[in-house]
Design a protein around this motif. Structure first.
Motif, PDB file in Angstrom:
ATOM      1  N   ALA A   1       0.814  -1.223   0.000  1.00 22.64           N
ATOM      2  CA  ALA A   1       0.000   0.000   0.000  1.00 22.64           C
ATOM      3  C   ALA A   1       0.849   1.275   0.000  1.00 22.64           C
ATOM      4  O   ALA A   1       0.403   2.310  -0.500  1.00 22.64           O
ATOM      5  CB  ALA A   1      -0.949   0.006   1.193  1.00 22.64           C
ATOM      6  N   ARG A   2       2.062   1.224   0.519  1.00 27.11           N
ATOM      7  CA  ARG A   2       2.923   2.417   0.521  1.00 27.11           C
ATOM      8  C   ARG A   2       3.174   2.939  -0.891  1.00 27.11           C
ATOM      9  O   ARG A   2       3.423   4.118  -1.092  1.00 27.11           O
ATOM     10  CB  ARG A   2       4.285   2.106   1.164  1.00 27.11           C
ATOM     11  CG  ARG A   2       4.219   1.773   2.631  1.00 27.11           C
ATOM     12  CD  ARG A   2       5.578   1.331   3.134  1.00 27.11           C
ATOM     13  NE  ARG A   2       5.919   0.057   2.490  1.00 27.11           N
ATOM     14  CZ  ARG A   2       7.138  -0.468   2.434  1.00 27.11           C
ATOM     15  NH1 ARG A   2       8.160   0.189   2.951  1.00 27.11           N
ATOM     16  NH2 ARG A   2       7.349  -1.621   1.853  1.00 27.11           N
TER      17      ARG A   2
ATOM     18  N   SER B   1      -1.411   4.310  -5.419  1.00 29.32           N
ATOM     19  CA  SER B   1      -1.911   5.671  -5.600  1.00 29.32           C
ATOM     20  C   SER B   1      -2.754   6.124  -4.409  1.00 29.32           C
ATOM     21  O   SER B   1      -3.380   5.314  -3.722  1.00 29.32           O
ATOM     22  CB  SER B   1      -2.766   5.732  -6.869  1.00 29.32           C
ATOM     23  OG  SER B   1      -3.268   7.032  -7.063  1.00 29.32           O
ATOM     24  N   ASN B   2      -2.757   7.411  -4.194  1.00 25.94           N
ATOM     25  CA  ASN B   2      -3.640   8.012  -3.197  1.00 25.94           C
ATOM     26  C   ASN B   2      -4.608   8.916  -3.949  1.00 25.94           C
ATOM     27  O   ASN B   2      -4.531  10.132  -3.900  1.00 25.94           O
ATOM     28  CB  ASN B   2      -2.844   8.802  -2.157  1.00 25.94           C
ATOM     29  CG  ASN B   2      -3.729   9.267  -1.024  1.00 25.94           C
ATOM     30  OD1 ASN B   2      -4.837   8.762  -0.838  1.00 25.94           O
ATOM     31  ND2 ASN B   2      -3.258  10.235  -0.255  1.00 25.94           N
TER      32      ASN B   2
ATOM     33  N   CYS C   1      -8.286   4.946  -4.573  1.00 26.69           N
ATOM     34  CA  CYS C   1      -7.245   4.185  -3.865  1.00 26.69           C
ATOM     35  C   CYS C   1      -6.701   5.030  -2.721  1.00 26.69           C
ATOM     36  O   CYS C   1      -6.684   6.258  -2.799  1.00 26.69           O
ATOM     37  CB  CYS C   1      -6.116   3.820  -4.828  1.00 26.69           C
ATOM     38  SG  CYS C   1      -6.583   2.574  -6.040  1.00 26.69           S
ATOM     39  N   LYS C   2      -6.277   4.355  -1.667  1.00 26.55           N
ATOM     40  CA  LYS C   2      -5.802   5.063  -0.475  1.00 26.55           C
ATOM     41  C   LYS C   2      -4.420   4.572  -0.075  1.00 26.55           C
ATOM     42  O   LYS C   2      -4.216   4.068   1.023  1.00 26.55           O
ATOM     43  CB  LYS C   2      -6.792   4.874   0.659  1.00 26.55           C
ATOM     44  CG  LYS C   2      -8.129   5.531   0.361  1.00 26.55           C
ATOM     45  CD  LYS C   2      -9.078   5.392   1.521  1.00 26.55           C
ATOM     46  CE  LYS C   2     -10.247   6.281   1.324  1.00 26.55           C
ATOM     47  NZ  LYS C   2     -11.426   5.858   0.833  1.00 26.55           N
ATOM     48  N   GLY C   3      -3.461   4.758  -0.979  1.00 22.72           N
ATOM     49  CA  GLY C   3      -2.098   4.334  -0.699  1.00 22.72           C
ATOM     50  C   GLY C   3      -1.198   5.505  -0.374  1.00 22.72           C
ATOM     51  O   GLY C   3      -1.623   6.653  -0.314  1.00 22.72           O
ATOM     52  N   GLY C   4       0.072   5.202  -0.195  1.00 20.65           N
ATOM     53  CA  GLY C   4       1.066   6.224   0.139  1.00 20.65           C
ATOM     54  C   GLY C   4       1.630   6.948  -1.067  1.00 20.65           C
ATOM     55  O   GLY C   4       2.293   7.971  -0.922  1.00 20.65           O
ATOM     56  N   ASN C   5       1.405   6.416  -2.267  1.00 17.74           N
ATOM     57  CA  ASN C   5       1.880   6.990  -3.530  1.00 17.74           C
ATOM     58  C   ASN C   5       3.363   7.321  -3.498  1.00 17.74           C
ATOM     59  O   ASN C   5       3.821   8.331  -4.016  1.00 17.74           O
ATOM     60  CB  ASN C   5       1.070   8.222  -3.930  1.00 17.74           C
ATOM     61  CG  ASN C   5       1.138   8.457  -5.422  1.00 17.74           C
ATOM     62  OD1 ASN C   5       0.947   7.537  -6.204  1.00 17.74           O
ATOM     63  ND2 ASN C   5       1.414   9.678  -5.820  1.00 17.74           N
TER      64      ASN C   5
ATOM     65  N   CYS D   1      -3.549   1.800  -9.320  1.00 14.49           N
ATOM     66  CA  CYS D   1      -4.932   1.959  -8.892  1.00 14.49           C
ATOM     67  C   CYS D   1      -5.838   1.424 -10.004  1.00 14.49           C
ATOM     68  O   CYS D   1      -6.519   2.189 -10.683  1.00 14.49           O
ATOM     69  CB  CYS D   1      -5.255   3.423  -8.577  1.00 14.49           C
ATOM     70  SG  CYS D   1      -6.896   3.619  -7.820  1.00 14.49           S
TER      71      CYS D   1
END
Length: 186
Positions: free
Chosen positions: A43-44, A47-48, A52-56, A134
């Motif tokens: 997830a780090r 994409s944010n 999607c709710k990642g660290g990008n 994403c």
């Protein structure tokens, strides 16, 4: 035995003549503490945005044993499963000096993290820098993290160039590639 030796003495030089530059670059390797061949992307590095709710965060990449004649490098992240089979460029960095051998994790968002002269072009989201995976809900896509060994010092592209244009120019100048392919789905 002599007949076999004679056949090999003819076949080996012919094979060397027809071998492609990419085949000769078999020892060229890319490694990462952040992504592994065939694994799911953490997830780090996702994409944010776009649901999607990642660290990008761009992953760390290090490369070794480039082919002879390498004068610069490029790094790309491409999703070959996106956009109806045409793919999607998530990151393109060109004009990495030949003396460079790595990009740190998060380098995309820190200008000072790049070797002098390196340029991030626009990705297919329309902005320069890294944009993590994403894919559409219900799908899993492959993401190719590729280091390109190039036969020129610099490509004639700037930060406004799109990923497809930069990739077209890369393909014309490549003498070797090293790749890690990882997956992400949601």
């Amino acid at each position: 035995m002599n007949l076999l030796r004679h056949a090999l003495s003819i076949a080996l030089p012919i094979a060397q003549l027809v071998a492609s530059p990419l085949a000769q670059a078999a020892d060229f390797v890319v490694e990462s503490p952040d992504i592994r061949e065939g694994d799911t992307i953490d997830a780090r590095f996702v994409s944010n945005g776009f649901g999607c709710k990642g660290g990008n965060r761009s992953p760390a990449l290090a490369w070794h044993n480039p082919p002879a004649g390498t004068r610069s490098f490029a790094v790309t992240v491409h999703d070959p499963d996106a956009a109806g089979g045409k793919g999607w460029w998530h990151w393109v960095v060109v004009n990495i000096p030949v003396k460079a051998a790595f990009l740190d994790s998060g380098a995309s968002s820190v200008a000072k993290a790049f070797p002098p002269g390196a340029v991030q072009t626009r990705n297919d989201f329309g902005r320069a820098g890294y944009a993590g995976p994403c894919p559409p809900v219900g799908t899993t896509h492959r993401y190719e993290f590729t280091v390109w060994a190039l036969k020129v010092d610099k490509l004639k592209v700037d930060g406004n160039a799109g990923g497809a244009l930069a990739a077209f120019m890369l393909r014309d100048q490549v003498i070797g590639q090293a790749r890690i392919t990882a997956n992400y789905g949601r």
